[in-house]
Structure formats: structure tokens, C-alpha cells
Design a protein around this motif. Sequence first.
Motif, PDB file in Angstrom:
ATOM      1  N   TRP A 236     -34.944 -31.542 -45.207  1.00 57.59           N
ATOM      2  CA  TRP A 236     -34.181 -32.196 -46.261  1.00 57.59           C
ATOM      3  C   TRP A 236     -33.174 -31.213 -46.839  1.00 57.59           C
ATOM      4  N   VAL A 237     -33.618 -29.974 -47.110  1.00 54.14           N
ATOM      5  CA  VAL A 237     -32.731 -28.939 -47.620  1.00 54.14           C
ATOM      6  C   VAL A 237     -31.618 -28.702 -46.608  1.00 54.14           C
ATOM      7  N   ASN A 238     -32.003 -28.716 -45.338  1.00 54.97           N
ATOM      8  CA  ASN A 238     -31.071 -28.439 -44.250  1.00 54.97           C
ATOM      9  C   ASN A 238     -29.965 -29.486 -44.135  1.00 54.97           C
ATOM     10  N   VAL A 239     -30.292 -30.737 -44.382  1.00 57.60           N
ATOM     11  CA  VAL A 239     -29.290 -31.783 -44.161  1.00 57.60           C
ATOM     12  C   VAL A 239     -28.666 -32.346 -45.436  1.00 57.60           C
ATOM     13  N   LYS A 240     -29.211 -31.955 -46.601  1.00 58.40           N
ATOM     14  CA  LYS A 240     -28.838 -32.593 -47.856  1.00 58.40           C
ATOM     15  C   LYS A 240     -27.320 -32.681 -48.058  1.00 58.40           C
ATOM     16  N   ASP A 241     -26.622 -31.586 -47.775  1.00 58.18           N
ATOM     17  CA  ASP A 241     -25.186 -31.544 -48.073  1.00 58.18           C
ATOM     18  C   ASP A 241     -24.322 -31.548 -46.822  1.00 58.18           C
ATOM     19  N   ILE A 242     -24.848 -31.947 -45.700  1.00 57.49           N
ATOM     20  CA  ILE A 242     -24.049 -31.776 -44.482  1.00 57.49           C
ATOM     21  C   ILE A 242     -23.054 -32.907 -44.248  1.00 57.49           C
ATOM     22  N   PHE A 243     -23.197 -34.023 -44.957  1.00 58.86           N
ATOM     23  CA  PHE A 243     -22.246 -35.117 -44.754  1.00 58.86           C
ATOM     24  C   PHE A 243     -21.257 -35.204 -45.903  1.00 58.86           C
ATOM     25  N   ASN A 244     -20.098 -35.724 -45.594  1.00 58.07           N
ATOM     26  CA  ASN A 244     -19.049 -35.836 -46.600  1.00 58.07           C
ATOM     27  C   ASN A 244     -18.324 -37.167 -46.395  1.00 58.07           C
ATOM     28  N   ILE A 245     -18.175 -37.925 -47.487  1.00 62.22           N
ATOM     29  CA  ILE A 245     -17.441 -39.186 -47.391  1.00 62.22           C
ATOM     30  C   ILE A 245     -15.958 -38.884 -47.575  1.00 62.22           C
ATOM     31  N   THR A 246     -15.156 -39.226 -46.562  1.00 58.39           N
ATOM     32  CA  THR A 246     -13.742 -38.840 -46.587  1.00 58.39           C
ATOM     33  C   THR A 246     -12.841 -39.944 -47.134  1.00 58.39           C
ATOM     34  N   GLN A 247     -13.246 -41.201 -46.903  1.00 61.09           N
ATOM     35  CA  GLN A 247     -12.401 -42.309 -47.353  1.00 61.09           C
ATOM     36  C   GLN A 247     -13.244 -43.372 -48.068  1.00 61.09           C
ATOM     37  N   PRO A 248     -13.740 -43.037 -49.282  1.00 60.06           N
ATOM     38  CA  PRO A 248     -14.623 -43.979 -49.981  1.00 60.06           C
ATOM     39  C   PRO A 248     -13.994 -45.355 -50.209  1.00 60.06           C
ATOM     40  N   SER A 249     -12.647 -45.386 -50.368  1.00 60.39           N
ATOM     41  CA  SER A 249     -11.998 -46.665 -50.688  1.00 60.39           C
ATOM     42  C   SER A 249     -12.169 -47.692 -49.566  1.00 60.39           C
ATOM     43  N   VAL A 250     -12.327 -47.227 -48.336  1.00 56.61           N
ATOM     44  CA  VAL A 250     -12.468 -48.124 -47.190  1.00 56.61           C
ATOM     45  C   VAL A 250     -13.737 -48.979 -47.293  1.00 56.61           C
ATOM     46  N   ILE A 251     -14.792 -48.413 -47.939  1.00 60.74           N
ATOM     47  CA  ILE A 251     -16.071 -49.146 -47.966  1.00 60.74           C
ATOM     48  C   ILE A 251     -16.454 -49.644 -49.365  1.00 60.74           C
ATOM     49  N   GLU A 252     -15.562 -49.474 -50.335  1.00 61.31           N
ATOM     50  CA  GLU A 252     -15.870 -49.939 -51.690  1.00 61.31           C
ATOM     51  C   GLU A 252     -16.225 -51.424 -51.691  1.00 61.31           C
ATOM     52  N   GLY A 253     -17.348 -51.737 -52.335  1.00 60.81           N
ATOM     53  CA  GLY A 253     -17.771 -53.133 -52.446  1.00 60.81           C
ATOM     54  C   GLY A 253     -18.297 -53.740 -51.154  1.00 60.81           C
ATOM     55  N   LYS A 254     -18.424 -52.923 -50.124  1.00 64.13           N
ATOM     56  CA  LYS A 254     -18.846 -53.446 -48.823  1.00 64.13           C
ATOM     57  C   LYS A 254     -20.325 -53.191 -48.559  1.00 64.13           C
ATOM     58  N   HIS A 255     -20.868 -53.985 -47.629  1.00 64.01           N
ATOM     59  CA  HIS A 255     -22.227 -53.753 -47.145  1.00 64.01           C
ATOM     60  C   HIS A 255     -22.104 -53.114 -45.761  1.00 64.01           C
ATOM     61  N   VAL A 256     -22.588 -51.879 -45.669  1.00 66.64           N
ATOM     62  CA  VAL A 256     -22.396 -51.042 -44.486  1.00 66.64           C
ATOM     63  C   VAL A 256     -23.687 -50.971 -43.662  1.00 66.64           C
ATOM     64  N   LEU A 257     -23.540 -51.032 -42.348  1.00 70.79           N
ATOM     65  CA  LEU A 257     -24.698 -50.825 -41.468  1.00 70.79           C
ATOM     66  C   LEU A 257     -24.576 -49.436 -40.843  1.00 70.79           C
ATOM     67  N   LEU A 258     -25.471 -48.533 -41.260  1.00 70.52           N
ATOM     68  CA  LEU A 258     -25.465 -47.167 -40.751  1.00 70.52           C
ATOM     69  C   LEU A 258     -26.306 -47.106 -39.474  1.00 70.52           C
ATOM     70  N   VAL A 259     -25.769 -46.453 -38.432  1.00 72.49           N
ATOM     71  CA  VAL A 259     -26.416 -46.487 -37.108  1.00 72.49           C
ATOM     72  C   VAL A 259     -26.746 -45.082 -36.596  1.00 72.49           C
ATOM     73  N   ASP A 260     -27.999 -44.893 -36.202  1.00 78.89           N
ATOM     74  CA  ASP A 260     -28.412 -43.616 -35.607  1.00 78.89           C
ATOM     75  C   ASP A 260     -29.166 -43.893 -34.308  1.00 78.89           C
ATOM     76  N   ASP A 261     -29.415 -42.856 -33.519  1.00 77.94           N
ATOM     77  CA  ASP A 261     -30.176 -43.074 -32.282  1.00 77.94           C
ATOM     78  C   ASP A 261     -31.678 -43.102 -32.557  1.00 77.94           C
ATOM     79  N   VAL A 262     -32.194 -42.064 -33.199  1.00 79.90           N
ATOM     80  CA  VAL A 262     -33.639 -42.005 -33.470  1.00 79.90           C
ATOM     81  C   VAL A 262     -33.874 -41.660 -34.936  1.00 79.90           C
ATOM     82  N   ILE A 263     -34.829 -42.333 -35.550  1.00 79.66           N
ATOM     83  CA  ILE A 263     -35.249 -41.983 -36.907  1.00 79.66           C
ATOM     84  C   ILE A 263     -36.615 -41.309 -36.814  1.00 79.66           C
TER      85      ILE A 263
END
Length: 233
Positions: free
Chosen positions: A175-202
Motif C-alpha cells: 500500500w505504501v509502495n503504490v499509494k502515490d504512484i498514480f496521477n490524474i492528468t485530466q480530471p475534467s474528462v471524467i467529472e460527473g461520470k461513472h468510470v469502469l477501471l480495468v486491471d488484469d489481476v486483483i
Amino acid sequence: MNFLYDVWDDFLSLLFPRLCYACGNHLMRNEKLICTECYILIPRTNYHLDENNPVAQLFWGRCKIEKAAAFSFYNRASRIRSLIHNLKYKGIRDIGFELGRIYGTALFNSGFISGIDLIIPVPLHKSKLRQRGFNQSDLISDGLSEATGLPVTKEVLERRHVSDTQTRRSRYERWVNVKDIFNITQPSVIEGKHVLLVDDVITTGSTIEACVNELLKAEGVRVSVVALAAAVM
Ligand SMILES: [Zn+2]
């Protein structure tokens, strides 16, 4: 002519056998990537039919998720593990698209995706992308998109750091390792939207958790999650 073609086809398959990427058996002429037996026997979780399923429960108290599901179970002997291995480490890209398409059809038919606006794949770091040549989550997302008609948006989220191999880490360390590794670059694109996040394995869910918390910085956004496989039961 057809007969000659078939003979030629059989001859070629003797020289260059086409094998199932899940079990290694020879593929029949009409089979692609996965043999019919594996297609039928890949164990489906059917988590998309149960909103309180184990993948959804994995995120309870950790981050706000609308719905979560996974196509199959991930364990040492599972067919989905061989498929994902061939996808990620042998570079058989079509597997990602095909499994995404198969799962997308189930998600579409069950109504799981109703209300969802767009698909966002979990990003790879630039250096990893260069090394591998593709992001497996992009390919899975493209297959999901084909089956559901939902658009894929790949530029909203970026991975800032390369996380080293996580297999021997505890959940807290990961958790410590991944906590800050992502960054949202264009928040306006998804404002008010319902997003489906996709990964290979959880597995522990820490990567997804980090992504979701980053996506939730966009105003009024809701996030659901799907993966090809889950290591939770
Ligand atoms: Zn097979």
C-alpha cells in the motif's frame, strides 16, 4: 480447392502446431487462441451477479467503489493464469482483447455496465510500457469496449513511478509502495461520470485502491472495477 486447402492447412499445423494458450493442447481449425474445452471450463466467478461478492468486499472500508467484479479465479493451476502469463510475458496480445470481449459480453448481458460511461485501463509506467511494448489492461479494455460499446479513455490517468516486484511484500508495504504512484492528468474528462477501471489481476487490491483514490479527485466521479482474474475467494 477447399480439400487442397484443408490438406495444406493440416500440413502447416503439423509443422507449426497452433496450441491452446490455456492448456497447451492442439487447436482445431475453427478454434482461436483458446480451445473449446478451456473456453467452457475456465471457472467464472459470476461476481458481476452479486454486488456483495469477495472482490467488492476487498475494498470495503478502503475506497469508495460502486461495483466490482472479476471474470475468473486466479490460482497456481488456473487456466486464466496461463492465459494471462502468455499475454503479459509472451506478448500474445490477442489474448487480452479476446478475454476482454468474452467478459464484456457477460457484463453487457447481465446489465452490470448499465449507467457506466467509460472505461479506464490501469496504466503502466512509461518505461514498463516501452519494455513490454503494450499495456495488457489497454488490450483487455479494448475487448470490453468491443462487447459493450463503451469508449476507452487512456489519457486520464498516468503512472508516475515504477513499482518493483511486489510478490514478497506485505499488504501494508504494498500500500505504501503504490499509494502515490498514480496521477490524474485530466480530471475534467471524467467529472460527473461513472468510470469502469480495468486491471488484469486483483490480488491485494492496493493498485486498484490507489487508482480509485486518484480518480475520485475528479468532481462527481463514480468508479466501478473489473479484472480478468481475482486471487480472492
Ligand atoms: Zn485449452
